[in-house]
Design an enzyme around this catalytic site. Structure first.
Site, PDB file in Angstrom:
ATOM      1  N   HIS A  75       0.844  -1.217   0.000  1.00  0.00           N
ATOM      2  CA  HIS A  75       0.000   0.000   0.000  1.00  0.00           C
ATOM      3  C   HIS A  75       0.868   1.252   0.000  1.00  0.00           C
ATOM      4  O   HIS A  75       1.451   1.630   1.013  1.00  0.00           O
ATOM      5  CB  HIS A  75      -0.912   0.013   1.224  1.00  0.00           C
ATOM      6  CG  HIS A  75      -1.912   1.125   1.212  1.00  0.00           C
ATOM      7  ND1 HIS A  75      -3.275   0.905   1.223  1.00  0.00           N
ATOM      8  CD2 HIS A  75      -1.764   2.471   1.169  1.00  0.00           C
ATOM      9  CE1 HIS A  75      -3.908   2.063   1.187  1.00  0.00           C
ATOM     10  NE2 HIS A  75      -3.009   3.041   1.160  1.00  0.00           N
ATOM     11  N   HIS A 117       1.226   5.353  -2.168  1.00  0.00           N
ATOM     12  CA  HIS A 117       0.709   6.309  -3.157  1.00  0.00           C
ATOM     13  C   HIS A 117       1.917   6.891  -3.900  1.00  0.00           C
ATOM     14  O   HIS A 117       2.492   7.889  -3.466  1.00  0.00           O
ATOM     15  CB  HIS A 117      -0.063   7.433  -2.463  1.00  0.00           C
ATOM     16  CG  HIS A 117      -1.252   6.954  -1.690  1.00  0.00           C
ATOM     17  ND1 HIS A 117      -2.544   7.157  -2.111  1.00  0.00           N
ATOM     18  CD2 HIS A 117      -1.349   6.258  -0.529  1.00  0.00           C
ATOM     19  CE1 HIS A 117      -3.391   6.614  -1.236  1.00  0.00           C
ATOM     20  NE2 HIS A 117      -2.686   6.057  -0.261  1.00  0.00           N
ATOM     21  N   GLN A 122      -9.545   9.627  -4.785  1.00  0.00           N
ATOM     22  CA  GLN A 122      -9.173  10.362  -3.571  1.00  0.00           C
ATOM     23  C   GLN A 122     -10.275  11.282  -3.062  1.00  0.00           C
ATOM     24  O   GLN A 122     -10.470  11.435  -1.861  1.00  0.00           O
ATOM     25  CB  GLN A 122      -7.897  11.167  -3.818  1.00  0.00           C
ATOM     26  CG  GLN A 122      -7.447  12.053  -2.668  1.00  0.00           C
ATOM     27  CD  GLN A 122      -6.998  11.272  -1.459  1.00  0.00           C
ATOM     28  OE1 GLN A 122      -5.875  10.824  -1.379  1.00  0.00           O
ATOM     29  NE2 GLN A 122      -7.890  11.097  -0.478  1.00  0.00           N
ATOM     30  N   HIS A 132      -9.772   2.287   0.529  1.00  0.00           N
ATOM     31  CA  HIS A 132      -9.397   3.098   1.693  1.00  0.00           C
ATOM     32  C   HIS A 132     -10.651   3.127   2.564  1.00  0.00           C
ATOM     33  O   HIS A 132     -11.607   3.839   2.257  1.00  0.00           O
ATOM     34  CB  HIS A 132      -9.017   4.515   1.274  1.00  0.00           C
ATOM     35  CG  HIS A 132      -7.595   4.639   0.845  1.00  0.00           C
ATOM     36  ND1 HIS A 132      -7.092   4.005  -0.247  1.00  0.00           N
ATOM     37  CD2 HIS A 132      -6.552   5.336   1.395  1.00  0.00           C
ATOM     38  CE1 HIS A 132      -5.808   4.289  -0.370  1.00  0.00           C
ATOM     39  NE2 HIS A 132      -5.450   5.092   0.608  1.00  0.00           N
ATOM     40  N   GLU A 143     -10.890   5.319   7.249  1.00  0.00           N
ATOM     41  CA  GLU A 143      -9.641   5.934   7.720  1.00  0.00           C
ATOM     42  C   GLU A 143     -10.000   7.233   8.433  1.00  0.00           C
ATOM     43  O   GLU A 143      -9.813   8.336   7.934  1.00  0.00           O
ATOM     44  CB  GLU A 143      -8.679   6.203   6.556  1.00  0.00           C
ATOM     45  CG  GLU A 143      -7.299   6.648   7.037  1.00  0.00           C
ATOM     46  CD  GLU A 143      -6.370   7.078   5.914  1.00  0.00           C
ATOM     47  OE1 GLU A 143      -6.833   7.248   4.779  1.00  0.00           O
ATOM     48  OE2 GLU A 143      -5.169   7.266   6.195  1.00  0.00           O
ATOM     49  N   ASP A 176       2.470   3.532   2.770  1.00  0.00           N
ATOM     50  CA  ASP A 176       1.476   4.558   2.448  1.00  0.00           C
ATOM     51  C   ASP A 176       2.077   5.775   1.749  1.00  0.00           C
ATOM     52  O   ASP A 176       1.601   6.176   0.702  1.00  0.00           O
ATOM     53  CB  ASP A 176       0.696   4.982   3.702  1.00  0.00           C
ATOM     54  CG  ASP A 176      -0.724   5.452   3.414  1.00  0.00           C
ATOM     55  OD1 ASP A 176      -1.222   5.207   2.297  1.00  0.00           O
ATOM     56  OD2 ASP A 176      -1.348   6.043   4.315  1.00  0.00           O
ATOM     57  N   TRP A 190       1.093  13.587   3.187  1.00  0.00           N
ATOM     58  CA  TRP A 190       0.602  12.819   4.333  1.00  0.00           C
ATOM     59  C   TRP A 190       1.722  12.322   5.236  1.00  0.00           C
ATOM     60  O   TRP A 190       1.475  11.953   6.369  1.00  0.00           O
ATOM     61  CB  TRP A 190      -0.258  11.643   3.855  1.00  0.00           C
ATOM     62  CG  TRP A 190      -1.489  12.112   3.159  1.00  0.00           C
ATOM     63  CD1 TRP A 190      -2.651  12.526   3.754  1.00  0.00           C
ATOM     64  CD2 TRP A 190      -1.685  12.265   1.747  1.00  0.00           C
ATOM     65  NE1 TRP A 190      -3.557  12.903   2.794  1.00  0.00           N
ATOM     66  CE2 TRP A 190      -2.993  12.761   1.554  1.00  0.00           C
ATOM     67  CE3 TRP A 190      -0.888  12.024   0.625  1.00  0.00           C
ATOM     68  CZ2 TRP A 190      -3.523  13.020   0.294  1.00  0.00           C
ATOM     69  CZ3 TRP A 190      -1.406  12.283  -0.633  1.00  0.00           C
ATOM     70  CH2 TRP A 190      -2.711  12.774  -0.792  1.00  0.00           C
TER      71      TRP A 190
HETATM   72  N1  17E Z   1      -5.012   9.491   0.789  1.00  0.00           N
HETATM   73  C1  17E Z   1      -5.831   9.016   1.751  1.00  0.00           C
HETATM   74  O1  17E Z   1      -7.056   9.108   1.619  1.00  0.00           O
HETATM   75  N2  17E Z   1      -5.306   8.441   2.834  1.00  0.00           N
HETATM   76  C2  17E Z   1      -3.996   8.316   2.978  1.00  0.00           C
HETATM   77  N3  17E Z   1      -3.507   7.754   4.076  1.00  0.00           N
HETATM   78  C3  17E Z   1      -3.150   8.803   1.975  1.00  0.00           C
HETATM   79  C4  17E Z   1      -3.684   9.384   0.890  1.00  0.00           C
HETATM   80  C5  17E Z   1      -1.678   8.698   2.133  1.00  0.00           C
HETATM   81 FE   FE2 Z   2      -3.435   5.107   1.621  1.00  0.00          FE
END
Ligand code: 17E
Ligand code: FE2
Length: 412
Positions: A55, A57, A150, A208, A211, A307, A313
């Protein structure tokens, strides 16, 4: 070619390994060199299958501070900063940064990467670049591409159409972000849409999922139910799931039955989520890492991911998954000796299951592709404790990485 004295995955007795035409042809305690055969003696060092990044980006890698820093440290400011940076993306910009990032990953023994690529962009610039990179880099690294919305599917203009276009362009995995959608209804709709799209195009799913520190964020139960009822099962992965940290135990215990039945995989990103989560708390502050020990104890597959590599981030991500395991064991309190000894599996075998790799194509075994790494330590415990470098990484018999171990002189 013969590699001698390798301790395969902490085996007590070192082994010899013969590689011919890029394939393991013999793995035995003692192999006799043939006439003229090249021999490399590894002197009892640890050999592991290649490290797998399950995982990350890569489209945002190495952009930290551009156009501005994420000063609050929240997921949401990160999304805003990235949204600004996204407007200036070009294919060349993405490719130049990803080339640097994957070389950084290679240093740490990584040969497989699942990368989430933001497709909430009407031009799909990052995706165009990443599809080219998947082909250009395939001899050094296997890239799996997730169509990652996103800014949402239902909550972003033409979100569904963009996801469908991405699927048609040849991504490997369909993503979603239910906790970011405007409403609970949208969150359910987005998961239904993502699972149906994956089924239509015969793709994997990696969401995702939840989170956020909101105990009412319940995307996971919907995702697991779709995985079970649509027969997608272990083709589905729930990433992050940090809200499980805040679920009450009665609910989590009930949920665990469904999670086990569904067969889905989990990815935890402990390094980044200990930094992004708990930001609305005063004290005590939640750690915001998913329930790795409980999931593992229930027989559910969990892998660990980095990540972020120096992006909005995480300004400090290096790409080294050893750091993620090191941090992950501390924060999940999985510090029993057997737990430490088994922890390389979070970034090797467990991650191979998450990526849905063919089990016959990964790991040590006669007839399999000769892909492995050698660390400058005899055991995983020592490699992890002392941050041992990856001395060599081989892919189909070809050496991709060579590191000279450095010996500091202590002058007292
Ligand atoms: N985008 C997201 O929604 N969550 C993350 N942890 C990252 C990007 C890195
Ligand atoms: Fe992520």
């Amino acid at each position: 070619m013969l590699f001698t004295n390798l301790r395969i995955e902490d085996a007590e007795t070192p082994c010899d390994i013969r590689v011919e035409d890029g394939v393991f042809t013999a793995i035995e305690e003692t192999l006799t060199p043939r006439e003229g055969e090249e021999v490399v003696d590894w002197e009892g060092r640890l050999a592991l299958p290649p490290i797998i990044e399950s995982h990350v980006h890569l489209d945002s890698a190495l952009t930290a501070g551009d156009p501005r820093w994420n000063e609050s440290g929240t997921l949401f400011e990160g999304i805003e900063v990235w949204s600004e940076r996204k407007r200036t993306l070009t294919v060349e910009d993405v490719k130049e940064r990803v080339h640097r990032a994957v070389r950084q990953q290679a240093r740490f023994g990584i040969q497989y990467v699942r990368t989430h690529v933001d497709v909430t962009d009407p031009d799909l610039t990052a995706l165009t670049a990443m599809l080219e990179l998947r082909e250009e880099l395939k001899d050094a690294i296997t890239l799996q591409i997730v169509a990652f919305p996103q800014e949402g599917i239902q909550s972003f203009p033409d979100g569904e159409a963009l996801m469908r276009r991405a699927a048609g362009m040849g991504v490997d995995v369909i993503g979603a972000i239910p906790h970011f959608e405007f409403t609970r209804e949208y969150s359910v709709d987005s998961l239904n849409f993502a699972c149906a799209l994956a089924q239509e195009f015969d793709l994997l799913v990696d969401v995702h999922c939840d989170e956020i520190d909101d105990e009412a964020s319940r995307g996971l139960e919907t995702l697991a139910t779709r995985a079970l009822e649509m027969g997608l099962r272990d083709r589905v992965t729930a990433s992050h799931t940090t809200a499980t940290h805040s679920y009450n135990n009665a609910y989590f215990t009930k949920l665990l039955r469904l999670l086990t039945m569904s067969g889905i995989n989990f990815v935890s990103n402990p390094l980044v989520n200990t930094h992004l989560q708990g930001r609305a708390d005063t004290f005590p502050k939640r750690r915001g890492v998913t329930r790795v020990e409980e999931l593992t104890a229930a027989g559910i597959n969990v892998s660990f991911g980095q990540d972020d590599i120096v992006d909005p981030w995480n300004p400090l991500g290096t790409g080294n998954l050893r750091d993620v395991v090191f941090n992950g064991l501390h924060v999940t309190q999985m510090m029993g000796k057997e737990q430490i000894d088994r922890s390389y599996r979070f970034i090797t075998h467990n991650a191979a299951r998450t990526l849905h790799l063919d089990p016959e194509s990964y790991g040590f075994g006669v007839g399999r592709p000769a892909r492995f790494i050698v660390l400058d330590a005899p055991t995983w415990y020592e490699a992890l404790s002392f941050n041992a470098p990856v001395l060599a990484s081989y892919r189909d018999g070809r050496q991709l990485v060579r590191t000279q171990p450095s010996t500091p002189e202590i002058l007292f």
